[in-house]
Every structure is written in C-alpha cells, then in structure tokens.
Design an enzyme around this catalytic site. Structure first.
Site, PDB file in Angstrom:
ATOM      1  N   TYR A  43       0.836  -1.211   0.000  1.00 31.34           N
ATOM      2  CA  TYR A  43       0.000   0.000   0.000  1.00 31.34           C
ATOM      3  C   TYR A  43       0.871   1.262   0.000  1.00 31.34           C
ATOM      4  O   TYR A  43       0.619   2.207  -0.755  1.00 31.34           O
ATOM      5  CB  TYR A  43      -0.900  -0.025   1.234  1.00 31.34           C
ATOM      6  CG  TYR A  43      -1.965   1.046   1.275  1.00 31.34           C
ATOM      7  CD1 TYR A  43      -3.148   0.924   0.543  1.00 31.34           C
ATOM      8  CD2 TYR A  43      -1.816   2.170   2.088  1.00 31.34           C
ATOM      9  CE1 TYR A  43      -4.139   1.892   0.603  1.00 31.34           C
ATOM     10  CE2 TYR A  43      -2.797   3.146   2.152  1.00 31.34           C
ATOM     11  CZ  TYR A  43      -3.958   3.004   1.405  1.00 31.34           C
ATOM     12  OH  TYR A  43      -4.938   3.973   1.466  1.00 31.34           O
ATOM     13  N   LYS A  84       1.014   4.155  -2.892  1.00 34.45           N
ATOM     14  CA  LYS A  84       0.676   5.544  -2.573  1.00 34.45           C
ATOM     15  C   LYS A  84       1.868   6.480  -2.783  1.00 34.45           C
ATOM     16  O   LYS A  84       1.687   7.648  -3.153  1.00 34.45           O
ATOM     17  CB  LYS A  84       0.149   5.640  -1.138  1.00 34.45           C
ATOM     18  CG  LYS A  84      -1.193   4.938  -0.930  1.00 34.45           C
ATOM     19  CD  LYS A  84      -2.291   5.511  -1.827  1.00 34.45           C
ATOM     20  CE  LYS A  84      -3.655   4.951  -1.513  1.00 34.45           C
ATOM     21  NZ  LYS A  84      -4.722   5.533  -2.356  1.00 34.45           N
TER      22      LYS A  84
END
Length: 246
Positions: free
Chosen positions: A154, A158
């Site tokens: 993640y 991002k």
C-alpha cells in the site's frame, strides 16, 4: 464553484469517494460515480445526490483493467462530451508483514492503487489535452510519505502516486491541465472502523490535532483543487492528516 463540470470519481461507492461525489455534486458538478464492487452502494450515492438536486450517474469499471477504463471514458464522452475533473480515489488494502506477504497481496494492491491511477490518467490526458483544460486529483496517503509497518504494498503504491502526480504535472501543465495529490491521514471510514481501540489510540498519539479526520475534510480539499481557486497549483501533495506527516 464547479457548475456543470464533468467529474469522474473512481471508487466512489463508499468512504472518501462517496463523500467527494456528494460534495462536488453539491458545488454543481455532474458526477460519474465509478465503482467495482457494490452496485447497491454506488446507486445509493447517486440517489442521495439527485435527491438534493444534483446530477450523477453510476458506472461500473475495474480501474485495474485498462480496457474497462478505456470504455468508461469513451462512454462518458458519448454522454457528456467532455471530462473536466478526474479524481483517482479507488483503492484496496491487503495488509501483511513483508515476510508473510504473498505475490498476490502485493500485485493486487499495486495493480489497483497505482495501475488504476495510470490507466485513468492516460485516458483523461487524451481528452484534457484536446480540451486544453482539466484537473487531475490523485488520492495518495500519509503512509505513502512516512511509511507504515505491514503495508509495504500500500505504501509503495501511494508513494508511486506522488511520483506520477509530479511527472504528469510537468507533462501536462503547458496545456492548462493541473495534476495534484491529496494525502489523507487516518480518516473515519469503513477501513478504519475495523481497527481496535488500542491501534486507534496509537494512531492518535502521532496526530498533533489528536483526532481522526472525517471524509468531508478530504472531499473539500479535492473540491478546492478542482476549482478555479487552485488554477496556479500543480504538482503538489496536499496533506490532510492533522499534522501526522510532519
């Protein structure tokens, strides 16, 4: 503020995406509520918008699939004739420690959270370059800037969004297109509701404002970047995190 602007919001059936759809519609935008999972939730968002006098339609497409994204943008162009704003919000989590993280857990998050932004930006760019105008707003995360244990996939996605945002801001700026990112901190959503009280306390200890954010905080930041008030802002990452990322 956004009267008659055509806006595509990915992952808009819940959480930040849902609130952003409602807020932008409230400012006069015509909103395409994209979803991949729950048609019922997406239709509920559209119902709420139209009940308040706004304009919204629902559209199913998996942003990780380049062909589905291409068809979505083509269909939006057929119906509305333009795309003024793209909000790349769709995202998933598959948390695990690096030693336990499977290939599927890693690639699925990268494909959706980063690949989805790429696919949508590519299609939006074709349209916006011809229009010589447009706003692209990518939803990153504070953990893409400071990291978080158990979220290597993640965080990588991002962080990648931040790099892509800056690259596209340079590529597209001369044609009147701005590209910015919003990096939320810990926001009260379905994703954070499942956290234990102990984890929430630990998170709050890192937030100077000593409270979780709400989806409206992010939606209003997106609305600002989508508006003419932000016409001279591009390539920036707006942290809406209560100071967590300082």
């Amino acid at each position: 503020m956004l009267k008659d602007k055509v806006v595509i919001i990915t992952g808009a059936s819940r959480g930040i995406g849902s609130e952003t759809a409602k807020i932008l519609a409230g400012y006069g935008a015509k909103v395409i509520v994209n979803y991949c999972g729950s048609k019922e939730k997406a239709e509920s968002v559209v119902t709420q918008i139209t009940a308040n006098g706004g304009t919204a339609v629902v559209y199913k497409a998996n942003v990780a699939n380049a062909e589905e994204v291409e068809v979505m943008f083509a269909d939006v162009m057929k119906e509305f004739g333009r795309v003024d704003v793209l909000v790349n919000n769709a995202g998933i989590t598959r948390d695990n420690l690096i030693l336990k993280m499977s290939e599927e857990e890693f690639t699925s998050v990268i494909d959706t959270n980063l690949g989805g932004v790429f696919h949508c930006c590519k299609q939006a760019s074709k349209i916006m370059l011809k229009q010589k105008s447009g706003r692209i707003i990518n939803i990153s995360s504070v953990v893409g800037l400071i990291g978080n244990a158990g979220q290597a996939n993640y965080c990588a996605a991002k962080a990648g969004i931040v790099g892509m945002t800056k690259a596209l801001a340079r590529e597209l700026g001369s044609r009147g297109i701005t590209v910015n990112a919003v990096a939320p901190g810990f926001i009260q959503t379905e994703m954070t509701d499942v956290l234990s009280d102990k984890v929430k306390e630990m998170v709050l200890s890192q937030v100077p404002l000593k409270k979780l954010g709400v989806t409206k905080d992010i939606a209003e930041a997106v609305a600002f970047l989508a508006s003419e008030n932000a016409a001279y802002i591009t390539g920036q990452v707006l942290q809406v995190d209560g100071g967590m990322g300082m």
